[in-house]
Scaffold this motif. Sequence first.
Motif, PDB file in Angstrom:
ATOM      1  N   LEU A   1      -1.879  -5.310  -1.712  1.00 33.87           N
ATOM      2  CA  LEU A   1      -2.936  -5.418  -2.712  1.00 33.87           C
ATOM      3  C   LEU A   1      -2.559  -6.489  -3.731  1.00 33.87           C
ATOM      4  O   LEU A   1      -1.396  -6.615  -4.119  1.00 33.87           O
ATOM      5  CB  LEU A   1      -3.147  -4.095  -3.447  1.00 33.87           C
TER       6      LEU A   1
ATOM      7  N   SER B   1       0.835  -1.194   0.000  1.00 30.17           N
ATOM      8  CA  SER B   1       0.000   0.000   0.000  1.00 30.17           C
ATOM      9  C   SER B   1       0.873   1.249   0.000  1.00 30.17           C
ATOM     10  O   SER B   1       1.897   1.306   0.687  1.00 30.17           O
ATOM     11  CB  SER B   1      -0.900   0.003   1.241  1.00 30.17           C
TER      12      SER B   1
ATOM     13  N   GLU C   1      -8.263  -0.066   1.999  1.00 30.67           N
ATOM     14  CA  GLU C   1      -6.980  -0.111   2.706  1.00 30.67           C
ATOM     15  C   GLU C   1      -7.116   0.321   4.170  1.00 30.67           C
ATOM     16  O   GLU C   1      -6.508  -0.280   5.066  1.00 30.67           O
ATOM     17  CB  GLU C   1      -5.957   0.776   1.986  1.00 30.67           C
TER      18      GLU C   1
ATOM     19  N   VAL D   1      -0.231  -3.389   4.664  1.00 35.36           N
ATOM     20  CA  VAL D   1      -1.407  -3.681   3.835  1.00 35.36           C
ATOM     21  C   VAL D   1      -0.920  -3.918   2.408  1.00 35.36           C
ATOM     22  O   VAL D   1      -0.195  -3.103   1.845  1.00 35.36           O
ATOM     23  CB  VAL D   1      -2.428  -2.528   3.856  1.00 35.36           C
TER      24      VAL D   1
ATOM     25  N   TYR E   1      -7.410  -7.551  -0.725  1.00 35.77           N
ATOM     26  CA  TYR E   1      -6.586  -6.858   0.256  1.00 35.77           C
ATOM     27  C   TYR E   1      -6.059  -7.846   1.299  1.00 35.77           C
ATOM     28  O   TYR E   1      -6.808  -8.680   1.807  1.00 35.77           O
ATOM     29  CB  TYR E   1      -7.393  -5.763   0.962  1.00 35.77           C
TER      30      TYR E   1
ATOM     31  N   CYS F   1      -8.546  -2.431   6.262  1.00 43.37           N
ATOM     32  CA  CYS F   1      -7.538  -3.486   6.468  1.00 43.37           C
ATOM     33  C   CYS F   1      -6.532  -3.087   7.529  1.00 43.37           C
ATOM     34  O   CYS F   1      -6.130  -3.907   8.373  1.00 43.37           O
ATOM     35  CB  CYS F   1      -6.809  -3.794   5.159  1.00 43.37           C
TER      36      CYS F   1
END
Length: 363
Positions: free
Chosen positions: A15, A6, A50, A13, A25, A53
Amino acid sequence: MAYVNSKKYGASVQLYTKINGDISYYITYKDETNKLKRAKIGDKSKGVNEHFCFQKRNEIVHKIQLGEDPLIGKKKKTKTTFKDIYNDYIIWAKGNKKSWCKDEQFFKNHLVSFHNKNVVDIKPKDFEDLKQEKLKILSIRTVEYMFAVARQIINHALKNELIKNYTNPLSGGIVKIPKPDNSKIAFLSKEQATNLLKKLQDENNTLYNLTTILLDTGARFIEIASLNWNDINMTNRLIYFKATKKGNARYVYMSDRVYNILSSLERISNLIFPSSNLKQRLQMPKQWQEIVDELIIGNKTINKYRITTHSLRHTHASWLALGGADILQIKEQLGHKKLDMTLRYAHLIPSRRHDLIKEVFSA
C-alpha cells in the motif's frame, strides 16, 4: 511515504498512501528471470482493494509458472493528459490552498493549449513558446503566476506518482520564468487619478468604488475582494486586513470618500464587494483596464510602466512617500513582510539630510 506491506497478504500486496489521502495498491512478484517486480494495480478511490490485488498477483504468478507472458492481453496504457493531473491537483488545492479559485481560473483561461496534451510529451520548448505568446497580451506578473500554477500541477502529479520518469520543465531553471522588475513602479499623478475617478463615477459606480478604496488604502486587490463586514469598524473608521501569505495583518484608516462609500453600500452579502453571483471577485473587471488605456495615451503599449490595477497600490505608497511618510510607516501601511519591498519607494521621500546638517551643526 514508503510502501507498506499488507497485514493480510504481506509483501505480496503493498500500500502507498498519497498526499491527497488516497491509497494506491501494488503487487510484488518474481518474473521468469527471478527478478523482483512491483506493479501498480489501482487506487482505493477507484474501487481497488487488497483482495482484488492478491487475485491479480496469483494470475500473473500462475502465467509465469506456465511459461506464459503475463503481459499478454494487458490493455495498452492510456496517456495521462495535463487536464487529468489538474483534476487531481484541484481536489487537493481546494482543501489546502485559499487561492484555489485563482488557480482554477488560470488553468481554464491561460493553459488551454495544454489541456489535452500527454504530460510526458510536454517539452521545455512548449513552455517557452507559451511564454512568448502570453507576454504579448498579459503582464509579466500574470505570466509568472500562470507558470507557477503549471509548475505546482506537475509537481503534484510527480509526488503522487500520477506520472513517472518526467522532469518538470518549470523547475530547476530549465525554463526561465519571467519575473517582474519590482524596482520599476508606475503610479498615477494626482491629475490622472482625479480624471480616472471622475470618468468611473460617470460610467460605472462599482468600478469607482473599487478604485477609490484601492487607491485610498493601498491594499492588494485580493485583500479588498475578500473584505467582509466584520473587518469594518465604522465607529473608529478602521479597516482590518487579515494576514496573507504575502502580507502582514494591519488596520488602515478610512479616508472621507472611503467612509462615505462604505456607509452607502447595501449589505447584500457578508462580502463588501461581491461579484454578481455573490461570490468573491477574482480580479478587477476587464472594463477597468479598457477605461484606463483609453484615458492614458500610450498606456496599453508601455509594458512594465503600464498602469494596471496593482498600480493603485503603488500610487498610494508613492503619494505617501512624496508627502513625507517615512519608510517604516509605508511598510506598515502596505503590510509588507520585508523592508526590501518598501525600499523601492525610498527615492520619492523628500530628503531633509542637508537641512538637518544645517540645524544640528550650525554655529
